[in-house]
Design an enzyme around this catalytic site. Structure first.
Site, PDB file in Angstrom:
ATOM      1  N   ASP A   1      -9.519  -7.198  11.402  1.00  0.00           N
ATOM      2  CA  ASP A   1     -10.182  -8.771  11.305  1.00  0.00           C
ATOM      3  C   ASP A   1     -11.054  -9.111  12.442  1.00  0.00           C
ATOM      4  OD1 ASP A   1      -8.682  -6.455  13.810  1.00  0.00           O
ATOM      5  OD2 ASP A   1      -7.248  -7.955  13.975  1.00  0.00           O
TER       6      ASP A   1
ATOM      7  N   ASP B   1       0.993  -0.889  -0.357  1.00  0.00           N
ATOM      8  CA  ASP B   1       0.038  -0.090  -0.137  1.00  0.00           C
ATOM      9  C   ASP B   1       0.760   0.917  -0.272  1.00  0.00           C
ATOM     10  OD1 ASP B   1      -2.284  -1.097  -0.492  1.00  0.00           O
ATOM     11  OD2 ASP B   1      -2.918  -0.896   2.339  1.00  0.00           O
TER      12      ASP B   1
END
Ligand code: UPG
Ligand code: MN
Length: 697
Positions: free
Chosen positions: A406, A81
């Protein structure tokens, strides 16, 4: 109010810890059950070449490439990223080194397959090498030399910046947040040999300021689609860039759980523990989370299954595509498979919709003869606008809407009725690096707590998942315990201030005489039981105390800020993103011994951030209260009742003990001292509080 909240928290913890379960796997028995090992796609995410030095990512990747698993069944994808040529360069160089590293590891059955760990003094017994056979010694030296060259090349590249020519030319016009998709097949295992080197692919998804990129969850979804087109393995192992493999057989361990004929109906993912290397002695910042993994992790494993913690986890691809266990039992046919809806769910790429349909039917592995053939299609699904109007991040893939993507993703999977299992192994599966100073640590806890609170306040609140989904009741309690960390800051702070208030205003909150025994017994049993937990896990008494202290400090400082920040975000007053945790550059073999000096030996460091204001204020208030008591400046107890007593004094002293690092910080110098501006702010707040307690009764 506060007490009811504590009681509720206590109930959730007790319910969570009540019947723990631990899974033991025997990889040697796997082969008697399955004829052929399935393919596994390996995901690594990195986001910032400065906070996450490329050499860390390289070590993670090397450890994955060297897994004890047929290399034609593995494909490693690195999502960058940061769109950094350094990362690509480092990976290209690493793939060259891997050609000597992998055969070396397999020939000598090396246990630690991240080279920086293998060559570091701590994990390597030099005697073995010196006394070992000559051939081994020669090869060892050659490999070590190769690794050192790799390190120095990467170091040189990052300090001098690399020439952006040839394959790096694409980076010449890129900005971190505005660039086209870059996908490079660094290495392709063309012959499909099982003892060679797995595919290695670099992916930097398109970024465009007009489209939200959803941080890590967005990166994981792009990887899911890109891999769907390239290798489409039925299982996905994902790790953060700082988590290297510590047990080369870990995939087999996880498959023992996932391919269990009985379990296959239910187990969605196998989560391995998160442990850290180079941990400071006695865990001064409470971030090694060893006992949490054993007791809370083991506890939820005994209910519906362990939480997904974002790394060290093997997922079933079809679960990521939104399948529910119920559909699976029937025949894999479900409305996700209906072609009319598929492009709404998965987006407009026909190739991807086709690969997803295959994955959902369980006919997953369509070996791609040439990875480069799918590059165009892969670039299409990595585009920043691809997900617009689709179900990505809402129903399929990694879930959006929280920086704790998550836990949110795991919760969504559990609420469909899936189970999960923890995957322990000896040696431990993965090792990572963790915050090495208090400032980084506080930032990480703040991000976690705010992300978790967003989950609690969002559409996928655990309570709703139980009412309208298939989340079990006790699993719901466990999720409530986890997602309300930030809320706990309010009662914790009130209770830390309460004894000081009582002393200053000469009142009491503890019962008198024999009644005093009740809180005293509670206090002692709580401390003894938590201490026993630590001792049983093999941790020291010191680390128990450090953790107790740190939990209190965390609850009143970063969690408080997480609470405020989340409220502001919900009220749309301000927003925050995903701040990447800084990773320490691993020490090379020669510098290993300097490590302990670099990390301040666990001493607290402070900066001007407001996050240290509540703690400093609480400490100043306690000190003032103790002084007032010492000099007998308390007002008369009201209406002939009891004033404050020994109990309140003891509690106040306990709070001071908890805040000892701050007390030292008041007198510390430089980064070890609390900045004057923070002290002034806290002093004003403390005076205000003392004034209120004295005069407003
Ligand atoms: O825009 C982003 C931001 C982060 N990451 C990656 O996300 C991972 C985790 O980031 P890190 O800063 O290391 O966060 P931690 O607090 O250490 O991570 C824990 O908490 C996160 C949720 O808050 C989980 O995603 C992680 O798996 C879990 O290890 C790293 O690999 C990053 O490269 C991205 O890929 N893109
Ligand atoms: Mn991390």
């Amino acid at each position: 109010m506060c007490e009811s909240w504590f009681t509720f928290t206590w109930l959730t913890i007790i319910s969570t810890k009540w019947n723990p379960s631990y899974t033991i796997s025997y990889p040697s028995r796997l082969f008697s059950r399955v004829a052929e090992l399935p393919a596994v796609d390996l995901f690594v995410t990195t986001a910032d070449p400065v906070l996450e030095p490329p050499i860390i990512t390289v070590n993670t990747v090397l450890s994955l490439l060297a897994l004890d698993y047929p290399s034609n069944k593995l494909a490693c994808y690195v999502s960058d990223d940061g769109c950094s040529p350094f990362n690509l360069y480092a990976l290209v160089e690493a793939s060259k080194f891997a050609k000597i590293w992998i055969p070396f590891c397999k020939k000598y059955n090396v246990k630690t397959r991240a080279p920086f760990r293998y060559f570091s003094d701590s994990s390597n017994n030099n005697n073995n090498i010196i006394n070992g056979p000559e051939e081994f010694k020669q090869e060892w030296l050659a490999v070590k030399d190769g690794y050192e060259q790799l390190c120095s090349k990467i170091k040189k590249a990052t300090t001098k910046s690399i020439m952006l020519d040839q394959e790096f030319h694409v980076f010449s016009t890129t900005q971190q947040n505005n660039h086209p998709t870059i996908i490079k097949v660094i290495w392709e295992n063309k012959e499909g040999v099982s003892d060679g080197m797995p595919h290695l692919i670099y992916v930097s998804r398109e970024k465009n300021p007009i489209h939200p990129h959803h941080y890590k969850a967005g990166a994981m979804n792009v990887l899911t689609r890109v891999t769907g087109l390239m290798t489409n393995a039925p299982y996905i192992l994902n790790v953060d860039c700082d988590m290297h493999v510590n047990n080369p057989e870990i995939v087999q361990h996880a498959l023992c759980i996932l391919m269990d004929p009985k379990g296959q109906k239910e187990v969605a993912f196998a989560q391995c523990p998160q442990l850290f290397y180079d941990g400071l002695k006695d865990d001064p910042f409470g971030n090694q989370l060893v006992s949490i993994f054993v007791y809370i992790g083991g506890g939820v494993s005994g209910i519906q299954g362990i939480f997904y913690v974002g790394t060290n986890c093997v997922h079933r691809r079809k679960v990521i595509y939104g399948l529910s266990p119920h559909h699976h039992i029937q025949n894999g046919n479900n409305n996700l498979g209906k072609s009319s809806k598929k492009d709404i769910i998965f987006g407009s790429s026909e190739e991807f919709v086709e690969s997803a349909a295959q994955a959902l039917k369980g006919k997953t592995f369509t070996q791609n003869t040439n990875l480069c053939n799918s590059l165009e299609a892969a670039k299409e699904v990595a585009a920043s606008g691809y997900e617009h109007g689709t179900d990505w991040g809402k129903q399929v893939g990694w879930m959006y809407g929280s920086s704790a993507e998550d836990v949110l993703t795991g919760l969504k999977i559990h609420s469909k009725g899936w189970r999960s299992e923890s995957c322990g192994s000896d040696p431990i599966a993965f090792m990572g690096c963790t915050a090495q100073d208090s400032i980084v640590q506080v930032g990480q806890y703040q991000r976690w707590a705010s992300g978790l609170l967003e989950v609690f306040l969002g559409k996928n609140c655990p309570i709703l998942c139980t009412l309208f989904g298939k989340l079990q009741f006790r699993q719901c309690l466990a999720y409530i315990w986890l997602t309300t960390w930030a809320l706990r800051s309010v009662p914790e702070t009130c209770y830390a201030l309460l004894p000081a208030y009582c002393i200053i205003s000469n009142s009491h909150f503890l019962p008198k005489d024999l009644g005093m025994l009740i809180p005293a017994v509670l206090f002692v049993t709580y401390h003894i039981s938590t201490l026993l937990e630590y001792l049983k896990t093999g941790l020291s008494m010191r680390s128990w105390w450090n953790n107790q202290r740190m939990f209190r400090i965390t609850a009143m400082n970063p969690w408080m800020f997480a609470f405020v920040a989340t409220l502001l975000k919900k009220l749309r007053i301000s927003d925050y993103g995903f701040l990447v945790t800084k990773k320490e550059q691993p020490s090379s073999s020669d510098e290993g011994s300097d490590k302990s000096n670099a990390n301040d030996g666990g001493r607290f460091i402070f900066n001007k951030s407001l996050v240290f204001v509540p703690g400093t204020t609480i400490l100043l208030v306690q000190l003032t209260a103790l002084l007032i008591n010492f000099f007998g400046w308390q007002p008369k107890a009201r209406s002939g009742g009891h004033g404050s007593g020994f109990g309140e004094l003891l509690c106040s002293a306990y709070v001071v003990l908890v805040y000892l690092p701050f007390l030292k910080g008041l007198f510390g110098k430089g980064k070890y001292g609390i900045p004057l501006s923070t002290i002034c702010k806290s002093m004003a707040l403390a005076l205000f509080f003392v004034h209120l307690s004295m005069y407003i009764v």
